[in-house]
Structures are given as structure tokens and as C-alpha cells.
Design a protein around this motif. Structure first.
Motif, short mmCIF file in Angstrom:
data_model
loop_
_atom_site.label_atom_id
_atom_site.label_comp_id
_atom_site.label_asym_id
_atom_site.label_seq_id
_atom_site.Cartn_x
_atom_site.Cartn_y
_atom_site.Cartn_z
N THR A 10 -41.46 -12.37 -5.24
CA THR A 10 -41.41 -12.90 -6.60
C THR A 10 -41.93 -14.34 -6.57
O THR A 10 -41.13 -15.27 -6.40
N PRO A 11 -43.22 -14.57 -6.71
CA PRO A 11 -43.78 -15.93 -6.61
C PRO A 11 -43.13 -16.95 -7.53
O PRO A 11 -42.81 -18.05 -7.09
N PRO A 12 -42.87 -16.65 -8.82
CA PRO A 12 -42.26 -17.68 -9.68
C PRO A 12 -40.78 -17.88 -9.41
O PRO A 12 -40.22 -18.88 -9.78
N ARG A 13 -40.12 -16.89 -8.79
CA ARG A 13 -38.68 -16.96 -8.55
C ARG A 13 -38.40 -16.71 -7.07
O ARG A 13 -39.15 -16.03 -6.39
N GLY A 14 -37.32 -17.23 -6.55
CA GLY A 14 -36.95 -16.98 -5.17
C GLY A 14 -37.89 -17.62 -4.18
O GLY A 14 -37.99 -17.19 -3.04
N TRP A 15 -38.62 -18.66 -4.61
CA TRP A 15 -39.51 -19.43 -3.75
C TRP A 15 -40.56 -18.57 -3.06
O TRP A 15 -40.97 -18.81 -1.94
N GLY A 16 -40.98 -17.48 -3.72
CA GLY A 16 -42.04 -16.66 -3.16
C GLY A 16 -41.61 -15.75 -2.04
O GLY A 16 -42.42 -15.05 -1.45
N ARG A 17 -40.33 -15.75 -1.72
CA ARG A 17 -39.85 -14.89 -0.63
C ARG A 17 -39.73 -13.45 -1.11
O ARG A 17 -39.71 -13.15 -2.30
N ALA A 18 -39.65 -12.54 -0.15
CA ALA A 18 -39.43 -11.14 -0.51
C ALA A 18 -38.12 -11.01 -1.28
O ALA A 18 -37.23 -11.84 -1.17
N TRP A 19 -38.00 -9.95 -2.04
CA TRP A 19 -36.84 -9.80 -2.92
C TRP A 19 -35.52 -9.84 -2.18
O TRP A 19 -34.51 -10.26 -2.71
N VAL A 20 -35.52 -9.42 -0.91
CA VAL A 20 -34.28 -9.42 -0.16
C VAL A 20 -33.74 -10.83 0.01
O VAL A 20 -32.55 -11.03 0.23
N GLY A 21 -34.62 -11.84 -0.10
CA GLY A 21 -34.18 -13.23 0.01
C GLY A 21 -33.77 -13.85 -1.30
O GLY A 21 -33.42 -15.02 -1.34
N ASN A 22 -33.82 -13.08 -2.37
CA ASN A 22 -33.42 -13.57 -3.69
C ASN A 22 -32.04 -13.02 -4.01
O ASN A 22 -31.86 -11.81 -4.13
N GLY A 23 -31.07 -13.90 -4.13
CA GLY A 23 -29.69 -13.47 -4.32
C GLY A 23 -29.41 -12.76 -5.62
O GLY A 23 -28.30 -12.25 -5.82
N GLN A 24 -30.39 -12.69 -6.53
CA GLN A 24 -30.16 -12.03 -7.81
C GLN A 24 -30.71 -10.61 -7.84
O GLN A 24 -30.48 -9.89 -8.80
N VAL A 25 -31.43 -10.20 -6.82
CA VAL A 25 -32.12 -8.91 -6.88
C VAL A 25 -31.26 -7.76 -6.38
O VAL A 25 -31.27 -6.67 -6.93
N LEU A 26 -30.50 -7.95 -5.29
CA LEU A 26 -29.50 -7.00 -4.80
C LEU A 26 -30.10 -5.63 -4.47
O LEU A 26 -29.70 -4.60 -5.02
N PRO A 27 -31.08 -5.58 -3.56
CA PRO A 27 -31.72 -4.30 -3.25
C PRO A 27 -30.82 -3.33 -2.50
O PRO A 27 -31.14 -2.15 -2.40
N PHE A 28 -29.69 -3.80 -1.96
CA PHE A 28 -28.81 -2.93 -1.19
C PHE A 28 -27.58 -2.47 -1.97
O PHE A 28 -26.69 -1.86 -1.40
#
Length: 321
Positions: A10-28
């Protein structure tokens, strides 16, 4: 997106990291599995239904584990699940962690009452479910309530050494089971800036004022029914240790939400330096107050009373809520 694919970062959110590094995405999150297998607005919304149902069942288990009859346990489950915070923040991941937490609280109560190793393992599974299913900051604040329960129950029933071993095992297993979620998030925060780490002034600006707890139009409103029930809980004798633990948890969260105290040492430790703003503490204050209220109101819904009387009392309590 042009070719119909969803990017892995997510380039605009989560500092461009994969979604797993974004605490709002919750892929698990297991509650998001229907959406992951069949993405649609319906399956995404379905997670809220599943979370609310899990909260109802877990909260009922908690109050039954506390020795309450079926009717007050049902009232407690409804009050725990549906309140101004969850109603206003249903689409936010902070409320998802709140909804996923009751199973951990109930299993902790069983472990403290019985000393069962299986119950401690169930508590760790519940804590990891909370971490995988909702906002990491809110999950951390909720997990901090487990040691509060321990401190008030440890001197009862089970041995201290066994209780400490169970608590440490619970925490370690919960960290391991949820590492796939919090590990990448902490890695991301370790080398990137966030509005949550810009100092005490910015963090406290995100919180609610004390007056918000008494504002019926706000998301952190604490209903008069809850305060009345809390007073009844302390008026009853003998005083239950669960009521003392809930009161301590309430004071902890309320004090954490006060900007002037947010920088004090114990609250700074609880906030992991500056990562967790007082906002999340004020949102969660409704939880220990709800537990206190249900413990206080439980005698009004005693199974010893006639069924029509219990039905009228419960209806009046729910209408007041």
C-alpha cells in the motif's frame, strides 16, 4: 489496479510495506476468511456479524464462569457487545479487537479459578485471536487487563507459583501464535515515522476529553446504567474479587486516557513509549465498567425470582441502556 489485480503493498499507507506490515489490514484474521476466499461487500461485512456473534458467546461464557445465572450472563453479553463504542466504530479495527477479546477473558477466569493448564492455553489462543483480528494497539491494551485479573485472583484458590507459571505460559504462547501479525508491524514501525510516535503532545491530541465519557452523543459515552450497576457491585457483601479487578482495570484505562497522566512512567510503559495514544484507553473504558455493572445488577435477575418478574426487569434494564 488497471489489470484488475490488488497490489501486495500500500504505497500511500503503511509506508509502502506489504500489507502484513500494516496493522490495519489484518490478513490473518479468521473472521476475514470469507472475504479472502470470495471478495465482495457482503463477505467483508460478514466479518462484523461473525465478530459480534463471537463476542456474545465469549462474554456469556465469561459471566457464567464468574458464577452468574443465565439471565444476567445474557444481559452482560449484550451490554459487552453493543455499546456506543462498538456502534460508532463498527467499521474500525479497534472495535474488532474488542469483539474478539471475551474468549481470552473467559479462559483467563477459568484458569484463575481452576489452575488448569488447558485453560491457560485457551487464554493464550484467545489473546492471539484478539491480536490477529483487530488493531494491534487495542489488542495490547486489552491484553494488559489479563495481569490485572491475575493480581486480584492470585491470592485465592490456586498456588502462587502455579499461577505465575500459567500466566507466563499464556503470554509466551500468545506472542508466538500472533507473531505473524505483530512482528512485521513492529518491524515497519522500527524504521518509519508515524503520527503516533511524534511525541506526547500529538498523542494526547488524539484522545477524548473527560467530558466525552458523559456525552450521550459521543463514542465513549458511559451510560448511567453502567455507573448505577457499578455502585451496586460495591454495595454488595461479600465484595467479589472480580469486581475489584474490574475497578482496577477501569481506573487504569481512565487514568491512561487523561493527557496529564499519559506521560507518567507506568502509563508510558503501557503505551510502549508513544505508540499507543490515550484514545484507545478511553474507548476501552466501557469494558471493565460493563463487568462491574453486570456483577452489581445480577441480583436483580436472580434465577430464584419468578420468570415474569425476571423478564420485566431485564426488559427495563435493556430499555434503560
Amino acid at each position: 489496479l488497471r489489470y484488475g489485480d490488488i497490489p501486495g503493498g500500500t504505497p500511500p499507507r503503511g509506508w509502502g510495506r506489504a500489507w502484513v506490515g500494516n496493522g490495519q489490514v489484518l490478513p490473518f484474521s479468521p473472521f476475514l476468511l470469507p472475504f479472502l476466499f470470495h471478495p465482495s461487500p457482503f463477505t467483508y461485512t460478514l466479518q462484523w456479524v461473525l465478530l459480534a456473534l463471537a463476542c456474545l458467546l465469549g462474554a456469556r461464557w465469561f459471566f457464567r464462569e464468574a458464577g452468574l445465572d443465565e439471565t444476567p450472563a445474557l444481559l452482560g453479553a449484550l451490554l459487552w457487545t453493543f455499546n456506543p463504542f462498538t456502534s460508532a466504530s463498527m467499521i474500525m479495527s479497534s472495535s474488532w479487537a474488542y469483539w474478539a477479546f471475551p474468549a481470552a477473558a473467559a479462559a483467563t477466569l477459568r484458569a484463575l479459578n481452576t489452575g488448569s493448564l488447558a485453560a491457560w492455553c485457551a487464554a493464550s489462543a484467545g489473546l492471539s485471536l484478539t491480536a490477529l483480528s483487530g488493531q494491534p494497539e487495542t489488542a495490547w491494551m486489552l491484553a494488559s487487563l489479563v495481569p490485572v485479573l491475575f493480581l486480584f485472583a492470585g491470592r485465592l484458590g490456586i498456588g502462587r507459583a502455579r499461577a505465575w507459571a500459567g500466566l507466563l505460559l499464556c503470554g509466551l504462547l500468545a506472542l508466538l501464535l500472533s507473531a505473524a501479525q505483530w512482528g512485521p508491524v513492529l518491524s515497519t514501525l522500527g524504521h518509519a515515522s508515524s503520527y503516533k510516535t511524534e511525541g506526547l503532545e500529538q498523542a494526547t491530541a488524539l484522545g477524548h476529553p473527560i467530558a466525552a465519557f458523559f456525552d450521550p452523543t459521543g463514542p465513549v459515552f458511559l451510560q448511567p446504567l453502567l455507573w448505577a450497576g457499578a455502585l451496586l457491585a460495591f454495595a454488595r457483601r461479600p465484595l467479589r474479587w472480580e469486581a475489584c479487578a474490574a475497578a482496577a482495570g477501569l481506573l487504569l484505562l481512565l487514568a491512561h486516557s487523561v493527557p496529564a497522566l499519559a506521560g507518567a512512567l507506568p502509563f508510558r510503559l503501557l503505551r510502549l513509549g508513544g505508540l499507543i495514544p490515550p484514545l484507545h484507553a478511553s474507548e476501552l473504558a466501557v469494558l471493565p465498567l460493563t463487568v462491574l455493572a453486570v456483577l452489581g445488577l445480577s441480583f436483580l435477575l436472580s434465577e430464584g425470582a419468578e420468570r415474569p418478574s425476571r423478564a420485566w426487569r431485564m426488559g427495563a434494564l435493556l430499555l434503560w441502556t
